[in-house]
Design an enzyme around this catalytic site. Structure first.
Site, mmCIF file in Angstrom:
data_model
loop_
_atom_site.group_PDB
_atom_site.id
_atom_site.type_symbol
_atom_site.label_atom_id
_atom_site.label_comp_id
_atom_site.label_asym_id
_atom_site.label_seq_id
_atom_site.Cartn_x
_atom_site.Cartn_y
_atom_site.Cartn_z
ATOM 1 N N SER A 2 -10.959 -3.460 13.743
ATOM 2 C CA SER A 2 -12.108 -3.023 14.553
ATOM 3 C C SER A 2 -12.195 -1.503 14.515
ATOM 4 O O SER A 2 -13.289 -0.937 14.575
ATOM 5 C CB SER A 2 -11.975 -3.513 15.992
ATOM 6 O OG SER A 2 -10.938 -2.842 16.685
ATOM 7 N N ASP A 60 -8.118 -0.209 4.835
ATOM 8 C CA ASP A 60 -9.056 -0.666 5.865
ATOM 9 C C ASP A 60 -10.441 -0.072 5.655
ATOM 10 O O ASP A 60 -11.440 -0.785 5.606
ATOM 11 C CB ASP A 60 -8.562 -0.254 7.261
ATOM 12 C CG ASP A 60 -7.247 -0.911 7.610
ATOM 13 O OD1 ASP A 60 -6.756 -1.722 6.801
ATOM 14 O OD2 ASP A 60 -6.704 -0.603 8.691
ATOM 15 N N GLY A 76 -7.880 -4.962 18.295
ATOM 16 C CA GLY A 76 -6.418 -4.985 18.334
ATOM 17 C C GLY A 76 -5.814 -6.250 17.750
ATOM 18 O O GLY A 76 -4.637 -6.523 17.963
ATOM 19 N N ASP A 118 0.821 -1.221 0.000
ATOM 20 C CA ASP A 118 0.000 0.000 0.000
ATOM 21 C C ASP A 118 0.852 1.268 0.000
ATOM 22 O O ASP A 118 0.620 2.172 -0.787
ATOM 23 C CB ASP A 118 -1.016 0.009 1.159
ATOM 24 C CG ASP A 118 -0.387 -0.160 2.532
ATOM 25 O OD1 ASP A 118 0.791 -0.565 2.613
ATOM 26 O OD2 ASP A 118 -1.077 0.116 3.529
#
Ligand code: ADP
Ligand code: MG
Length: 373
Positions: free
Chosen positions: A110, A155, A105, A19
């Protein structure tokens, strides 16, 4: 009116450490989700209750500056309010209730699931219709600029844009994305959390980024043309000049360049319905991360080796930045129990804590529903 937004966690299937080299990634959403329920309240005040954390917080939409000190979970919510309002989406007051099944984590995002679910619920409650892509960018901006965690855009894109039965092919330079069919009718992804604390992750991550930047500079000279990133170099070119780069820049560059090519090959394999081939590329990706990029660890290697020797497994690799965190195993659904058993035993033999397992399909991204009251 009441709004309910459901956003999943994600795993990256292939395309690791690509990325920040402006390359390609291929995440998928998982069956574990964060739910944000929002109901309007009169003043411009947001109250939030997180079921998982057993805590409530509140803040005013007219005082969104970040409190000094440690990052707290409420900062993720304040952060998305801050970017939404800055982006011109004025919000109304709300009661927000958060419940989550995404492990916190573990590298399954999350944080992005929380941001996207909360932002989508608050925006919809305030009458704004945002495209998922814009929502993803605002949430990414919140995590980077407000919370202060420097994360890639993958994400939030995976969480907001994924579709069930598909992987999301994302070009990290142009942010163009495509849904690639991931037919998991008889297969599943088994996510294996090694539970190794990622203490080395931050410093080594920064070191790899610096190595890639240094390699780009030297490769520009060697190849005789200006390069912006390792994305601009082909494997034929690195074959020619690798020896001329000082160690470890040659092997770092080779890994990134080959991994980008593997993502393209992986997309082609999926389009042709060749899941076996996709699995083979996952194994190759892991070998590159272990031997050339050197970001794996004994626990992640053991997961991949054990999976590789178990019938019904198509592919496996570490996923995420490395030095701990999760590995993923692509397998026939019936093989999951055997793989879990063997991994449990292999870890026990070395005196390591039992890994955590999450079995998933390729799930849907963000879903928002409204309910009149
Ligand atoms: P990951 O995204 O890999 O799970 P991060 O460290 O990026 O890990 O994000 C975890 C943080 O996100 C938590 O420390 C917390 O601040 C916030 N968070 C995640 N889930 C929840 C939840 N259900 N309620 C409140 N905060 C949450
Ligand atoms: Mg996160």
């Amino acid at each position: 009116m009441k709004v309910c937004a459901v956003a999943p966690g994600r795993v990256n299937l292939i395309g690791e450490h690509t990325d920040y080299n402006e390359g390609f990634v291929m995440p998928a959403a998982i069956d574990y989700t964060v739910t944000a329920e929002a109901a309007a309240r009169p003043e411009r005040c947001i109250t939030v209750y997180s079921e998982g954390f057993g805590e409530g917080e509140s803040f005013s939409l007219d005082r969104l500056e970040r409190d000094a000190g440690e990052v707290r979970w409420i900062d993720y919510i304040k952060g998305v309010c801050w970017t939404l309002e800055k982006g011109g989406y004025r919000l109304c007051g709300a009661h927000l209730s958060i419940s989550s099944r995404v492990p916190v984590g573990a590298g399954l995002s999350s944080s992005a699931a929380l941001e996207v679910a909360a932002a989508a619920a608050l925006a919809a409650l305030s009458g704004h219709a945002l495209a998922p892509r814009e929502l993803a960018l605002l949430c990414w901006q919140a995590e980077n600029e407000y919370v202060g965690v420097r994360c890639g855009v993958m994400d939030q894109f995976a969480v907001a844009l994924s579709r069930s039965g598909s992987a999301l092919l994302l070009d990290c330079r142009t942010l163009e994305h495509q849904h690639i069919p991931l037919p998991l009718d008889r297969c599943r992804l088994l996510i294996v959390d090694s539970r190794v604390p990622r203490s080395l992750a931050a410093s080594e991550y920064n070191r790899r980024r610096a190595e890639c930047e240094a390699a780009v500079e030297q490769l520009s000279g060697l190849l005789g043309r200006p390069l912006r990133s390792l994305r601009d170099v082909s494997s034929e070119e690195i074959n020619r000049v690798e020896e001329m780069l000082p160690p470890p820049l040659g092997q770092r560059s080779r890994y990134v360049i080959e991994e980008n090519e593997r993502v393209a090959a992986a997309a082609a394999a999926l389009r042709a319905g060749k899941l076996q081939e996709f699995g083979r590329l996952m194994f190759q990706s892991h070998a590159g991360l272990r031997d050339l990029y050197q970001v794996s660890c004994p626990e992640l290697d053991l997961i991949v080796e054990t999976a590789m020797g178990t019938p019904g497994v198509l592919g496996a690799r570490m996923t995420g930045a490395g030095f701990g965190g999760c590995a993923i195993v692509l397998l026939e659904a019936e093989a999951a129990a055997e793989v879990e058993q063997r991994l449990g035993e292999a870890f026990a033999r070395r005196g390591w804590r039992k890994p955590h397992f999450y079995l998933t399909s390729a799930a849907d991204g963000l879903n928002v529903s409204r309910e009149a009251r």
